[in-house]
Write an enzyme that holds these catalytic residues in place. Structure first.
Site, PDB file in Angstrom:
ATOM      1  N   TYR A  74       0.832  -1.213   0.000  1.00 55.10           N
ATOM      2  CA  TYR A  74       0.000   0.000   0.000  1.00 55.10           C
ATOM      3  C   TYR A  74       0.863   1.257   0.000  1.00 55.10           C
ATOM      4  O   TYR A  74       0.574   2.228  -0.705  1.00 55.10           O
ATOM      5  CB  TYR A  74      -0.926  -0.008   1.231  1.00 55.10           C
ATOM      6  CG  TYR A  74      -1.997   1.056   1.156  1.00 55.10           C
ATOM      7  CD1 TYR A  74      -3.249   0.757   0.615  1.00 55.10           C
ATOM      8  CD2 TYR A  74      -1.764   2.352   1.592  1.00 55.10           C
ATOM      9  CE1 TYR A  74      -4.236   1.722   0.522  1.00 55.10           C
ATOM     10  CE2 TYR A  74      -2.743   3.324   1.500  1.00 55.10           C
ATOM     11  CZ  TYR A  74      -3.980   3.007   0.964  1.00 55.10           C
ATOM     12  OH  TYR A  74      -4.947   3.960   0.878  1.00 55.10           O
ATOM     13  N   PHE A 126      -7.148  19.670 -24.617  1.00 55.23           N
ATOM     14  CA  PHE A 126      -7.932  18.484 -24.963  1.00 55.23           C
ATOM     15  C   PHE A 126      -9.328  18.649 -24.344  1.00 55.23           C
ATOM     16  O   PHE A 126      -9.497  19.405 -23.390  1.00 55.23           O
ATOM     17  CB  PHE A 126      -7.221  17.236 -24.426  1.00 55.23           C
ATOM     18  CG  PHE A 126      -7.943  15.962 -24.722  1.00 55.23           C
ATOM     19  CD1 PHE A 126      -8.130  15.542 -26.035  1.00 55.23           C
ATOM     20  CD2 PHE A 126      -8.447  15.170 -23.705  1.00 55.23           C
ATOM     21  CE1 PHE A 126      -8.816  14.374 -26.307  1.00 55.23           C
ATOM     22  CE2 PHE A 126      -9.128  13.990 -23.972  1.00 55.23           C
ATOM     23  CZ  PHE A 126      -9.310  13.595 -25.277  1.00 55.23           C
ATOM     24  N   ASP A 127     -10.326  17.934 -24.841  1.00 56.02           N
ATOM     25  CA  ASP A 127     -11.711  18.216 -24.400  1.00 56.02           C
ATOM     26  C   ASP A 127     -11.956  17.980 -22.902  1.00 56.02           C
ATOM     27  O   ASP A 127     -12.640  18.768 -22.255  1.00 56.02           O
ATOM     28  CB  ASP A 127     -12.765  17.517 -25.284  1.00 56.02           C
ATOM     29  CG  ASP A 127     -12.511  16.052 -25.540  1.00 56.02           C
ATOM     30  OD1 ASP A 127     -11.610  15.488 -24.907  1.00 56.02           O
ATOM     31  OD2 ASP A 127     -13.225  15.469 -26.378  1.00 56.02           O
ATOM     32  N   ASP A 217       1.053  19.616 -21.110  1.00 57.77           N
ATOM     33  CA  ASP A 217       0.285  18.379 -21.198  1.00 57.77           C
ATOM     34  C   ASP A 217       1.135  17.458 -22.065  1.00 57.77           C
ATOM     35  O   ASP A 217       1.257  17.640 -23.274  1.00 57.77           O
ATOM     36  CB  ASP A 217      -1.085  18.655 -21.832  1.00 57.77           C
ATOM     37  CG  ASP A 217      -1.889  17.369 -22.022  1.00 57.77           C
ATOM     38  OD1 ASP A 217      -1.285  16.277 -22.049  1.00 57.77           O
ATOM     39  OD2 ASP A 217      -3.118  17.461 -22.178  1.00 57.77           O
ATOM     40  N   ALA A 219       1.204  14.180 -22.877  1.00 58.16           N
ATOM     41  CA  ALA A 219       0.755  12.871 -23.364  1.00 58.16           C
ATOM     42  C   ALA A 219       1.572  12.332 -24.543  1.00 58.16           C
ATOM     43  O   ALA A 219       1.913  11.161 -24.605  1.00 58.16           O
ATOM     44  CB  ALA A 219      -0.721  12.942 -23.747  1.00 58.16           C
ATOM     45  N   LYS A 260      -0.534   7.115 -23.515  1.00 60.50           N
ATOM     46  CA  LYS A 260      -0.165   7.447 -24.900  1.00 60.50           C
ATOM     47  C   LYS A 260       1.287   7.054 -25.143  1.00 60.50           C
ATOM     48  O   LYS A 260       1.603   5.881 -25.235  1.00 60.50           O
ATOM     49  CB  LYS A 260      -0.409   8.932 -25.165  1.00 60.50           C
ATOM     50  CG  LYS A 260      -1.878   9.257 -25.455  1.00 60.50           C
ATOM     51  CD  LYS A 260      -2.656   9.534 -24.236  1.00 60.50           C
ATOM     52  CE  LYS A 260      -4.066   9.991 -24.504  1.00 60.50           C
ATOM     53  NZ  LYS A 260      -4.820  10.112 -23.257  1.00 60.50           N
ATOM     54  N   HIS A 452     -20.628  14.122 -27.253  1.00 62.84           N
ATOM     55  CA  HIS A 452     -20.348  13.149 -28.317  1.00 62.84           C
ATOM     56  C   HIS A 452     -20.071  11.756 -27.767  1.00 62.84           C
ATOM     57  O   HIS A 452     -20.188  10.781 -28.478  1.00 62.84           O
ATOM     58  CB  HIS A 452     -19.226  13.623 -29.244  1.00 62.84           C
ATOM     59  CG  HIS A 452     -17.873  13.696 -28.620  1.00 62.84           C
ATOM     60  ND1 HIS A 452     -17.585  14.526 -27.573  1.00 62.84           N
ATOM     61  CD2 HIS A 452     -16.711  13.060 -28.904  1.00 62.84           C
ATOM     62  CE1 HIS A 452     -16.308  14.391 -27.243  1.00 62.84           C
ATOM     63  NE2 HIS A 452     -15.754  13.507 -28.031  1.00 62.84           N
TER      64      HIS A 452
END
Ligand code: F0G
Length: 460
Positions: A74, A126-127, A217, A219, A260, A452
């Site tokens: 843990y 990004f969304d 970001d 990714a 990614k 979407h």
């Protein structure tokens, strides 16, 4: 690095997963059941899945070996130490907040940094990033260079921030309202387009003048570094590993979806050098994700991420990955299909406005094309247009449609062969030949945000 002879993928295949193409009649039934939304399809009903490059990579034998060696303690597990070492060596950060995926990293960082009324200059978020900032009362503002909105314009770094727009925004709202500036590398929402090293450096210089931190970001930071190596003067002879690390030297930290470029099936992190900020995040990390040395991941996943971070610095691996994306791009261009040029690192973006000019944005042409491609060849791609990105005008409440209507074909890492790319290109070519008969879609029902993903649609 430039190679003189033709190079194949720098790996061989040890494990395979069967896929199959169901009949056209079955596909018609399945897409109807899915509410004409590809997010509603079952993966067994898909032949080639280009919905996303996120969490879909084939992990290496080394990553799988790490899974077996996972330490499930843990607190204080070995995997966390390996992750800290990898983040330090590859990205250059001293503090690591492990989380279950990228959006959790964003949520933790933004909760500490974003207040109601704040403005966050971006190239493009990004969304989910956009939604998270808005949910905290902040407002992301696109400062990406105008060329990002010209699908056919060839420019080496269409993900760059326009420094004139950035300075104008800082002057307009005041630096005290800007908790940080953020760059997405590569710029997924703008077509997987890279940001130049010079731009990262210049943004940091402007930010420093106003004492505003800069976050990345991260990714697809290895793919971004590859484009710098190929396209930016002075980087041709530099190893990818060095370029990856230099990118972060112009930032104060990063959020990172490790699903990614690090090719893990799950995992994310925040990388930081500021200890005070790190300590502010820890109580939220414990409350929302898990203890500070596992952050919502199993110990085995931490190992896979740590190993993947090191693997993504392999020059040959990233070169072969982007070559495959470019290969599919060439096939589509040869068929007369317009795509965002140059092709992005992780995906190809078909310019749906030119593919289906007869369908108005109110009938969601990008999503209609995704449905047609599935019907034609069992390939799943995703529409990124009015259904995903329309927003109400702050004053009038009228719908503002996004500037571009795109179909994204995202290529999972190490998963498909060039033959699969041939099938994708063939399918899209056949749809292109009968494009005049394609109709749009209308909403049956949809939630007010992120619609979407969940909308149910029907043909017009
Ligand atoms: N930032 C970028 C640039 C992304 O592309 C994504 C996810 C995230 C953050 C969020 O990370 O999924 O691990 O929570 N993009 C995926 C996609 C989902 O398909 O482009 P996450």
């Amino acid at each position: 690095m430039k190679k003189e002879q033709v190079m194949a993928e720098p790996f061989r295949i040890k494990v395979v997963e069967p896929i199959r193409l169901i009949s056209r009649e079955e596909r018609e039934r399945r897409i109807k059941e899915a509410g004409y939304n590809v997010f509603g399809l079952k993966s067994d009903d898909i032949y080639i899945d280009l919905l996303t490059d996120s969490g879909t990579a084939a992990m290496s034998d080394n990553q799988w070996a790490g899974i077996m060696l996972g330490d499930e303690s843990y607190a204080g597990c070995r995997g966390f130490r390996h992750l800290e070492e990898a983040v330090h060596d590859v990205l250059g950060f001293n503090y690591v907040v492990p989380v279950h995926q990228g959006r959790a990293a964003e949520r933790l960082l933004f909760q500490v940094m974003v207040k109601k009324g704040d403005v966050i200059p971006f190239n493009m978020p990004f969304d989910t990033t956009d939604a998270c900032i808005r949910s905290l009362g902040g407002k992301p503002v696109n400062c990406v260079a105008d060329v990002a909105y010209e699908p056919q314009a060839i420019h080496p770094f269409k993900g760059n921030i326009d420094l004139v727009k950035l300075r104008a925004l800082i002057t307009e709202v005041g630096a005290q309202k800007i908790p940080f500036i953020m760059l997405t590398i590569t710029n997924n929402a703008g077509g997987g387009q890279p940001v130049a090293m010079s731009n990262l450096k210049e943004v940091k210089e402007v930010a420093s003048e106003y004492e505003i931190p800069v976050f990345i970001d991260a990714a697809r930071c290895a793919e971004n570094a590859y484009f710098i190596q190929q396209r930016e003067e002075g980087y041709q002879d530099r190893a990818l590993a060095e370029i990856i690390k230099e990118q972060f030297s112009y930032s104060d930290g990063c959020t990172f979806s490790c699903k990614k470029d690090p090719m893990a099936n799950i995992g994310g992190l925040i990388g930081l050098n500021n200890e005070e900020l790190y300590r502010k995040i820890l109580p939220l990390l414990i409350a929302q994700e898990g203890f500070i040395t596992y952050g919502g991941l199993a110990g085995r996943d931490l190992e896979a991420v740590a190993r993947g971070l090191r693997e993504m610095t392999d020059d040959d691996l990233i070169a072969s990955r982007i070559r495959q994306v470019e290969y599919l791009g060439e096939l589509l261009v040869d068929s007369g299909i317009q795509i965002i040029q140059p092709v992005g690192g992780h995906a190809l973006f078909v310019d749906v406005a030119s593919f289906l000019p007869h369908i108005p944005q109110s009938h969601f042409p990008a999503d209609a094309l995704a449905v047609e491609l599935y019907l034609e060849s069992g390939v799943r791609a995703v529409g990124l247009g009015a259904l995903a990105f329309s927003t109400p005008d702050e004053g009038t409440g009228e719908t503002i449609s996004p500037k571009m209507e795109l179909l994204r074909l995202a290529i999972p890492r190490r998963v498909y062969t060039d033959r699969h790319m041939d099938v994708v290109a063939e399918g899209l070519k056949r749809v292109y030949e009968r494009r005049n008969q394609i109709r749009g879609l209308r909403i049956v029902h949809a939630p007010p945000v992120l619609r979407h993903f969940l909308a149910r649609l029907e043909p017009v």
